[in-house]
Motif scaffolding. Structure first.
Motif, mmCIF file in Angstrom:
data_model
loop_
_atom_site.group_PDB
_atom_site.id
_atom_site.type_symbol
_atom_site.label_atom_id
_atom_site.label_comp_id
_atom_site.label_asym_id
_atom_site.label_seq_id
_atom_site.Cartn_x
_atom_site.Cartn_y
_atom_site.Cartn_z
ATOM 1 N N ALA A 210 0.848 -1.189 0.000
ATOM 2 C CA ALA A 210 0.000 0.000 0.000
ATOM 3 C C ALA A 210 0.884 1.240 0.000
ATOM 4 C CB ALA A 210 -0.903 0.005 1.227
ATOM 5 N N PHE A 211 0.417 2.282 -0.656
ATOM 6 C CA PHE A 211 1.111 3.561 -0.658
ATOM 7 C C PHE A 211 0.075 4.664 -0.833
ATOM 8 C CE2 PHE A 211 0.649 2.608 -5.094
ATOM 9 C CZ PHE A 211 0.617 3.813 -5.773
ATOM 10 N N ASP A 212 0.477 5.890 -0.573
ATOM 11 C CA ASP A 212 -0.417 7.033 -0.724
ATOM 12 C C ASP A 212 -0.008 7.865 -1.923
ATOM 13 O OD1 ASP A 212 -2.035 6.457 1.462
ATOM 14 O OD2 ASP A 212 -0.713 7.515 2.850
ATOM 15 N N LEU A 213 -0.997 8.209 -2.756
ATOM 16 C CA LEU A 213 -0.758 9.100 -3.885
ATOM 17 C C LEU A 213 -0.345 10.468 -3.366
ATOM 18 C CD1 LEU A 213 -3.918 8.229 -6.031
ATOM 19 C CD2 LEU A 213 -1.584 7.388 -6.370
ATOM 20 N N THR A 214 0.460 11.160 -4.138
ATOM 21 C CA THR A 214 0.921 12.489 -3.717
ATOM 22 C C THR A 214 0.437 13.597 -4.642
ATOM 23 O OG1 THR A 214 2.977 12.270 -4.976
ATOM 24 C CG2 THR A 214 3.005 11.532 -2.675
ATOM 25 N N GLN A 215 -0.074 13.258 -5.821
ATOM 26 C CA GLN A 215 -0.409 14.286 -6.802
ATOM 27 C C GLN A 215 -1.901 14.498 -7.029
ATOM 28 O OE1 GLN A 215 1.816 12.936 -10.246
ATOM 29 N NE2 GLN A 215 3.302 14.558 -9.872
ATOM 30 N N LYS A 216 -2.756 13.679 -6.505
ATOM 31 C CA LYS A 216 -4.170 13.764 -6.864
ATOM 32 C C LYS A 216 -5.039 14.322 -5.757
ATOM 33 C CE LYS A 216 -4.067 10.438 -10.484
ATOM 34 N NZ LYS A 216 -4.188 9.081 -10.860
ATOM 35 N N GLY A 217 -4.463 15.092 -4.850
ATOM 36 C CA GLY A 217 -5.225 15.635 -3.744
ATOM 37 C C GLY A 217 -6.388 16.510 -4.165
ATOM 38 N N GLY A 218 -6.326 17.116 -5.359
ATOM 39 C CA GLY A 218 -7.418 17.952 -5.829
ATOM 40 C C GLY A 218 -8.541 17.175 -6.488
ATOM 41 N N THR A 219 -8.266 15.949 -6.913
ATOM 42 C CA THR A 219 -9.276 15.171 -7.628
ATOM 43 C C THR A 219 -9.651 13.879 -6.917
ATOM 44 O OG1 THR A 219 -7.560 14.105 -8.955
ATOM 45 C CG2 THR A 219 -8.607 16.068 -9.890
ATOM 46 N N GLU A 220 -8.976 13.553 -5.848
ATOM 47 C CA GLU A 220 -9.263 12.342 -5.099
ATOM 48 C C GLU A 220 -9.250 12.677 -3.608
ATOM 49 O OE1 GLU A 220 -9.900 9.174 -6.271
ATOM 50 O OE2 GLU A 220 -9.723 9.822 -8.342
ATOM 51 N N THR A 221 -10.110 12.032 -2.846
ATOM 52 C CA THR A 221 -10.141 12.280 -1.412
ATOM 53 C C THR A 221 -9.503 11.149 -0.619
ATOM 54 O OG1 THR A 221 -12.349 11.318 -1.286
ATOM 55 C CG2 THR A 221 -12.204 13.714 -1.538
ATOM 56 N N ASP A 222 -9.542 9.948 -1.135
ATOM 57 C CA ASP A 222 -8.943 8.788 -0.479
ATOM 58 C C ASP A 222 -7.734 8.392 -1.314
ATOM 59 O OD1 ASP A 222 -8.224 6.377 0.614
ATOM 60 O OD2 ASP A 222 -10.246 5.550 0.631
ATOM 61 N N LEU A 223 -6.535 8.669 -0.840
ATOM 62 C CA LEU A 223 -5.331 8.566 -1.649
ATOM 63 C C LEU A 223 -4.545 7.268 -1.483
ATOM 64 C CD1 LEU A 223 -4.102 12.238 -1.182
ATOM 65 C CD2 LEU A 223 -5.463 11.277 -3.048
ATOM 66 N N THR A 224 -5.037 6.330 -0.687
ATOM 67 C CA THR A 224 -4.315 5.067 -0.504
ATOM 68 C C THR A 224 -4.582 4.128 -1.677
ATOM 69 O OG1 THR A 224 -4.438 5.292 1.886
ATOM 70 C CG2 THR A 224 -3.969 3.099 1.032
ATOM 71 N N ARG A 225 -3.522 3.517 -2.181
ATOM 72 C CA ARG A 225 -3.619 2.558 -3.258
ATOM 73 C C ARG A 225 -2.747 1.347 -2.935
ATOM 74 N NH1 ARG A 225 -6.939 5.734 -3.966
ATOM 75 N NH2 ARG A 225 -7.433 6.963 -5.810
ATOM 76 N N ILE A 226 -3.015 0.233 -3.618
ATOM 77 C CA ILE A 226 -2.214 -0.971 -3.504
ATOM 78 C C ILE A 226 -1.462 -1.112 -4.834
ATOM 79 C CG2 ILE A 226 -2.174 -3.475 -3.172
ATOM 80 C CD1 ILE A 226 -3.279 -2.105 -0.737
ATOM 81 N N ALA A 227 -0.143 -1.263 -4.758
ATOM 82 C CA ALA A 227 0.692 -1.410 -5.939
ATOM 83 C C ALA A 227 0.791 -2.878 -6.345
ATOM 84 C CB ALA A 227 2.087 -0.852 -5.672
ATOM 85 N N TYR A 228 0.763 -3.120 -7.658
ATOM 86 C CA TYR A 228 0.903 -4.452 -8.242
ATOM 87 C C TYR A 228 1.895 -4.379 -9.393
ATOM 88 C CZ TYR A 228 -3.426 -5.914 -5.922
ATOM 89 O OH TYR A 228 -4.386 -6.228 -4.987
#
Length: 185
Positions: free
Chosen positions: A163-181
């Motif tokens: 899991a990691f948190d996005l850093t660039q989409k704060g203006g278009t996303e509210t939940d920034l956690t993603r799972i990398a594959y």
């Protein structure tokens, strides 16, 4: 249906249909109670940008209808650079560096084609494109709550990494956690 699909680069005049398919994807994600893609992104501008760079691919059925889309991007993905992940392949972060991977983003199936193998066919085509371009892997990320996509990625042979948190989409996303594959090709 999957055997009757042609996966090809999208054309400029298909941008509206690609955006409609992404809207279908947004509705599907919303049914899981996930905030991902619920605040304007992806939109027609992101579709047009993907088409302009040759990154937008579509699945066309035997009748000529577009039933799926994904963006297959080359080059350094800034989000994947910043994430502290032990990727399966090298993770160069120089602005002009070559990457050993392609990244899938903005993938969706048209509502009327769900359950017909569209995304499986598209991912198979993406793997072939990656292989033909000399890439060593394909990377993708998804929201932790998107159980359908996570299950699909596992069935497609992707390795769940972290899991990691996005850093660039704060203006278009509210939940920034993603799972990398990542999947080696």
């Amino acid at each position: 249906m999957a055997s009757m699909l042609q996966v090809r680069p999208a054309r400029a005049e298909e941008a509206e249909r690609v955006a409609e398919i992404l809207e279908d994807g947004k509705r599907t994600i919303a049914q899981f109670g996930i905030e991902q893609w619920q605040h304007g992104y992806p939109n027609i501008e992101s579709v047009k940008a993907d088409i302009a760079t040759g990154s937008c691919y579509v699945a066309e059925d035997a009748d000529g209808a577009l039933v799926g889309t994904l963006a297959l991007l080359s080059g350094i993905d800034p989000e994947y650079c910043r994430a502290r992940i032990a990727w399966l392949t090298d993770n160069p972060c120089e602005q002009d560096g070559e990457t050993p991977y392609l990244a899938i983003h903005r993938s969706a199936t048209a509502a009327e084609a769900l359950g017909r193998g569209v995304m499986g066919a598209m991912f198979t085509a993406a793997e072939q494109i990656a292989h033909d371009r000399g890439a060593l892997s394909i990377r993708i990320d998804t929201h932790p709550g998107n159980r359908a996509m996570r299950s699909f990625l596992t069935k497609q042979g992707f390795t769940e990494l972290k899991a990691f948190d996005l850093t660039q989409k704060g203006g278009t996303e509210t939940d920034l956690t993603r799972i990398a594959y990542e999947k080696l090709v």
